[in-house]
Design a protein around this motif. Structure first.
Motif, short mmCIF file in Angstrom:
data_model
loop_
_atom_site.label_atom_id
_atom_site.label_comp_id
_atom_site.label_asym_id
_atom_site.label_seq_id
_atom_site.Cartn_x
_atom_site.Cartn_y
_atom_site.Cartn_z
N ASN A 36 0.82 -1.21 0.00
CA ASN A 36 0.00 0.00 0.00
C ASN A 36 0.86 1.26 0.00
O ASN A 36 0.55 2.23 -0.69
CB ASN A 36 -0.92 0.01 1.22
N TRP A 37 1.93 1.26 0.79
CA TRP A 37 2.81 2.43 0.84
C TRP A 37 3.53 2.63 -0.50
O TRP A 37 3.73 3.77 -0.93
CB TRP A 37 3.81 2.30 1.98
N PHE A 40 1.01 4.16 -2.84
CA PHE A 40 0.79 5.54 -2.45
C PHE A 40 1.93 6.44 -2.91
O PHE A 40 1.71 7.53 -3.45
CB PHE A 40 0.62 5.65 -0.93
N ALA A 41 3.16 5.98 -2.75
CA ALA A 41 4.32 6.77 -3.17
C ALA A 41 4.35 6.94 -4.68
O ALA A 41 4.59 8.05 -5.19
CB ALA A 41 5.61 6.11 -2.68
N CYS A 43 1.79 6.81 -6.80
CA CYS A 43 0.69 7.69 -7.21
C CYS A 43 0.99 9.14 -6.85
O CYS A 43 0.65 10.06 -7.62
CB CYS A 43 -0.61 7.24 -6.58
N SER A 44 1.62 9.39 -5.72
CA SER A 44 1.97 10.75 -5.33
C SER A 44 3.00 11.35 -6.29
O SER A 44 2.87 12.50 -6.70
CB SER A 44 2.52 10.78 -3.91
N ILE A 45 3.99 10.56 -6.65
CA ILE A 45 5.00 11.03 -7.59
C ILE A 45 4.37 11.31 -8.95
O ILE A 45 4.66 12.34 -9.58
CB ILE A 45 6.14 10.00 -7.71
N PHE A 47 1.26 12.11 -9.55
CA PHE A 47 0.39 13.28 -9.43
C PHE A 47 1.20 14.57 -9.48
O PHE A 47 0.84 15.52 -10.19
CB PHE A 47 -0.41 13.19 -8.13
N VAL A 48 2.30 14.62 -8.75
CA VAL A 48 3.15 15.82 -8.75
C VAL A 48 3.73 16.05 -10.14
O VAL A 48 3.74 17.18 -10.63
CB VAL A 48 4.26 15.69 -7.69
N TYR A 49 4.18 15.00 -10.81
CA TYR A 49 4.72 15.14 -12.17
C TYR A 49 3.65 15.68 -13.12
O TYR A 49 3.92 16.58 -13.92
CB TYR A 49 5.23 13.78 -12.66
N TRP A 50 2.45 15.14 -13.05
CA TRP A 50 1.37 15.58 -13.94
C TRP A 50 1.00 17.04 -13.68
O TRP A 50 0.79 17.80 -14.61
CB TRP A 50 0.15 14.68 -13.75
#
Length: 73
Positions: A36-37, A40-41, A43-45, A47-50
């Motif tokens: 899960n972690w 999450f990491a 998807c966060s990366i 999202f920030v890139y997009w």
């Protein structure tokens, strides 16, 4: 249709979620939630890139933002 939905069930239960079956039998919470972690990491990366790409495109000024940008308007 019943066979179709049973096929979807089989795909997810026996195929895609097999790592969770492995982690279910472990006693350590941290090891069990590693997957899960990681998701999450990632998807966060992504999202920030997009968002950075959208900001770069918005700052370049290529998009026509005028109200009458289309002839049918």
């Amino acid at each position: 249709m019943k066979a179709f939905f049973e096929g979807i069930q089989d795909l997810f239960v026996n195929g895609l979620f097999w790592p969770y079956d492995f982690f279910r039998f472990m006693e350590n919470w941290w090891v069990a939630n590693t997957v899960n972690w990681i998701f999450f990491a990632l998807c966060s990366i992504a999202f920030v890139y997009w968002m950075l790409q959208l900001k770069k495109y918005n700052d370049s000024g290529e998009e026509d933002k005028s109200i009458t940008s289309h002839s049918y308007l």
